[in-house]
Design a protein around this motif. Sequence first.
Motif, PDB file in Angstrom:
ATOM      1  N   GLN A 278     109.874  15.001  39.523  1.00 49.67           N
ATOM      2  CA  GLN A 278     108.651  15.748  39.790  1.00 49.67           C
ATOM      3  C   GLN A 278     108.307  16.660  38.622  1.00 49.67           C
TER       4      GLN A 278
ATOM      5  N   THR B  28     102.790  11.302  31.657  1.00 46.78           N
ATOM      6  CA  THR B  28     103.187   9.997  32.187  1.00 46.78           C
ATOM      7  C   THR B  28     101.941   9.214  32.572  1.00 46.78           C
TER       8      THR B  28
ATOM      9  N   LEU C 122     106.848  14.565  35.814  1.00 45.97           N
ATOM     10  CA  LEU C 122     105.498  14.097  36.121  1.00 45.97           C
ATOM     11  C   LEU C 122     104.470  15.223  36.067  1.00 45.97           C
TER      12      LEU C 122
ATOM     13  N   LEU D  15     106.408   6.765  30.007  1.00 43.28           N
ATOM     14  CA  LEU D  15     106.840   8.142  30.224  1.00 43.28           C
ATOM     15  C   LEU D  15     107.731   8.630  29.096  1.00 43.28           C
TER      16      LEU D  15
ATOM     17  N   VAL E 191      98.938  10.128  35.132  1.00 43.39           N
ATOM     18  CA  VAL E 191      99.416  10.472  36.467  1.00 43.39           C
ATOM     19  C   VAL E 191      98.930  11.881  36.800  1.00 43.39           C
TER      20      VAL E 191
ATOM     21  N   LEU F  83     105.756   7.586  42.771  1.00 41.29           N
ATOM     22  CA  LEU F  83     106.350   7.447  41.437  1.00 41.29           C
ATOM     23  C   LEU F  83     107.606   8.297  41.280  1.00 41.29           C
ATOM     24  N   ASP F  84     107.605   9.527  41.799  1.00 42.15           N
ATOM     25  CA  ASP F  84     108.798  10.370  41.660  1.00 42.15           C
ATOM     26  C   ASP F  84     109.998   9.728  42.355  1.00 42.15           C
TER      27      ASP F  84
ATOM     28  N   VAL G  62     102.487  13.873  41.514  1.00 42.57           N
ATOM     29  CA  VAL G  62     103.816  13.252  41.567  1.00 42.57           C
ATOM     30  C   VAL G  62     103.869  12.170  42.634  1.00 42.57           C
TER      31      VAL G  62
END
Length: 90
Positions: free
Chosen positions: A20, A28, A23, A50, A35, A3-4, A38
């Motif tokens: 990062q 998020t 997150l 987010l 989440v 995701l990052d 990260v």
Amino acid sequence: MRLDRFLFFIRLLKSRTQAQALLEEGRTRIDGRRVEKVSDAVRIGSTVTLPLRGQIRVIRVLALPARRGPAPEARACYEELGVDDGFGAA
């Protein structure tokens, strides 16, 4: 895809370090699930929620980019489902 890395590649954030940090705040969600790391995976069809620049953004993943390309290429990888300022509709 992590995701990052995805958020950096689609140009929502200027660096992976910023992604990062965002997150790690723990606010998020991917498909409604918080989440935890990260490195949580995002897939085509996933919905990501987010907080970003004072708004809550909801995006759907349309493609997984191979690189951080130009803005039009990045925008083709996601669909904006909604933006909320956090105060609700007036």
